[in-house]
Design an enzyme around this catalytic site. Sequence first.
Site, PDB file in Angstrom:
ATOM      1  N   VAL A  39       0.827  -1.211   0.000  1.00 37.55           N
ATOM      2  CA  VAL A  39       0.000   0.000   0.000  1.00 37.55           C
ATOM      3  C   VAL A  39       0.860   1.260   0.000  1.00 37.55           C
ATOM      4  O   VAL A  39       0.778   2.083  -0.901  1.00 37.55           O
ATOM      5  CB  VAL A  39      -0.955  -0.009   1.217  1.00 37.55           C
ATOM      6  CG1 VAL A  39      -1.770   1.277   1.254  1.00 37.55           C
ATOM      7  CG2 VAL A  39      -1.885  -1.212   1.152  1.00 37.55           C
ATOM      8  N   ASP A  99      -0.020  -4.506   9.091  1.00 36.07           N
ATOM      9  CA  ASP A  99       0.154  -4.722  10.532  1.00 36.07           C
ATOM     10  C   ASP A  99       0.370  -6.204  10.838  1.00 36.07           C
ATOM     11  O   ASP A  99       1.236  -6.564  11.648  1.00 36.07           O
ATOM     12  CB  ASP A  99      -1.057  -4.183  11.296  1.00 36.07           C
ATOM     13  CG  ASP A  99      -1.181  -2.669  11.158  1.00 36.07           C
ATOM     14  OD1 ASP A  99      -0.143  -1.993  11.150  1.00 36.07           O
ATOM     15  OD2 ASP A  99      -2.316  -2.164  11.053  1.00 36.07           O
ATOM     16  N   GLN A 102       3.826  -7.156   9.685  1.00 37.47           N
ATOM     17  CA  GLN A 102       4.871  -6.679  10.595  1.00 37.47           C
ATOM     18  C   GLN A 102       5.061  -7.643  11.766  1.00 37.47           C
ATOM     19  O   GLN A 102       6.190  -7.902  12.191  1.00 37.47           O
ATOM     20  CB  GLN A 102       4.515  -5.284  11.116  1.00 37.47           C
ATOM     21  CG  GLN A 102       4.660  -4.189  10.086  1.00 37.47           C
ATOM     22  CD  GLN A 102       4.396  -2.808  10.658  1.00 37.47           C
ATOM     23  OE1 GLN A 102       4.336  -2.627  11.864  1.00 37.47           O
ATOM     24  NE2 GLN A 102       4.248  -1.828   9.785  1.00 37.47           N
ATOM     25  N   HIS A 123       2.661   4.024  10.547  1.00 37.47           N
ATOM     26  CA  HIS A 123       1.468   3.754  11.344  1.00 37.47           C
ATOM     27  C   HIS A 123       1.952   3.397  12.743  1.00 37.47           C
ATOM     28  O   HIS A 123       2.917   2.648  12.894  1.00 37.47           O
ATOM     29  CB  HIS A 123       0.710   2.589  10.719  1.00 37.47           C
ATOM     30  CG  HIS A 123      -0.674   2.363  11.240  1.00 37.47           C
ATOM     31  ND1 HIS A 123      -1.404   3.344  11.889  1.00 37.47           N
ATOM     32  CD2 HIS A 123      -1.478   1.268  11.216  1.00 37.47           C
ATOM     33  CE1 HIS A 123      -2.589   2.857  12.211  1.00 37.47           C
ATOM     34  NE2 HIS A 123      -2.651   1.598  11.826  1.00 37.47           N
ATOM     35  N   ASP A 207      -6.011   7.521  13.355  1.00 34.79           N
ATOM     36  CA  ASP A 207      -6.044   6.835  12.065  1.00 34.79           C
ATOM     37  C   ASP A 207      -7.093   5.729  12.044  1.00 34.79           C
ATOM     38  O   ASP A 207      -7.879   5.621  11.093  1.00 34.79           O
ATOM     39  CB  ASP A 207      -4.662   6.252  11.762  1.00 34.79           C
ATOM     40  CG  ASP A 207      -4.569   5.718  10.341  1.00 34.79           C
ATOM     41  OD1 ASP A 207      -4.632   6.526   9.401  1.00 34.79           O
ATOM     42  OD2 ASP A 207      -4.430   4.495  10.175  1.00 34.79           O
ATOM     43  N   GLU A 247     -21.908  13.915  -7.602  1.00 37.44           N
ATOM     44  CA  GLU A 247     -21.853  15.362  -7.375  1.00 37.44           C
ATOM     45  C   GLU A 247     -20.929  15.689  -6.207  1.00 37.44           C
ATOM     46  O   GLU A 247     -20.157  16.647  -6.245  1.00 37.44           O
ATOM     47  CB  GLU A 247     -23.255  15.922  -7.122  1.00 37.44           C
ATOM     48  CG  GLU A 247     -23.274  17.443  -7.035  1.00 37.44           C
ATOM     49  CD  GLU A 247     -24.684  18.015  -6.943  1.00 37.44           C
ATOM     50  OE1 GLU A 247     -24.791  19.240  -6.745  1.00 37.44           O
ATOM     51  OE2 GLU A 247     -25.662  17.255  -7.053  1.00 37.44           O
TER      52      GLU A 247
END
Length: 347
Positions: A39, A99, A102, A123, A207, A247
Amino acid sequence: MKLKFGNVEENVVTREEFPLEKAKEVLKDEVIAVLGYGVQGPGQALNLKDNGFNVIVGQRKGSKTWDKAVADGWVPGETLFELEEACERGTILQFLLSDAGQIALWPTVKKHLTPGKALYFSHGFGVTYKDKTGIVPPADVDVILVAPKGSGTSLRRMFVEGRGLNSSYAIYQDATGKAKDRVVALGIGVGSGYLFETDFYREVTSDLTGERGTLMGAIQGIFAAQYEVLRANGHTPSEAFNETVEELTQSLMPLVAENGMDWMYANCSTTAQRGALDWWKPFRDATKPVFEELYESVKTGKEAQKSIDSNSKSDYRVKLEAELKELRDSEMWQAGAVVRQLRPENN
């Protein structure tokens, strides 16, 4: 510099006070190893490379993201390596895996965090919830964070356009005395328009709330609610989609981004103006209890545990695809696919 946001004074770093040349001087002897190419990895790595920093990428060989890295110009054996070799070569390890990723890779990364290196996050999740993730950095490395306020795709797109995405920065641990210069230089290097100060805890709680709230979860819920009410009252899919999504995203939000909601209210029709002023507070009052419940779930670690539990399962990707398919196949987003094709720039 210090700037006032409303009546609150905050620390902010701009490109004017910390230009790119200064950032390059700070990091001239560093090897920045971007771990993960999902990402955030591509945008940050490519921006750093294009800005003239010494960058390598670490990724699992044979994966789709390895192939993506090759397609983006990273050269195996020169600037693209297996994760462990990248960890060994890097002096700054940008830990940009998911996450769950990690948690899985942490033993490997920790092994290569020799004294004086820097461990970089985008993060605050892994360190803040260390009792759940097991991510406890050694005391003799810098632990820093730069969190772009948008997707890696947006970071890269805005960089290529000559613009910048604002980012937060934080220092969790300053072992070398150079953490501040390192983190600010990296923030400028990845393409931040400006940097505002935070800490790891505030970054992750804001976040997680934002992702589940106005950025994604709440906005999809509001889109769906209005679309379904319009359809139930006889409006066509194209009309319901245009009045609910098109819109807003194509016309109004860009103007709000440029000038603020107050300007938007002052520059719409008096009928729209009156209705918006009358109804924004009822919507706030209706949704605020949901946001309070959400924030409490984030604050207590419930949301973190849910993410760890679900994202670590072997069938996570299969279940994720099923949930995304439900969104993709809904009438509202099927209508959206047609509407996007009809935009003049796509013809």
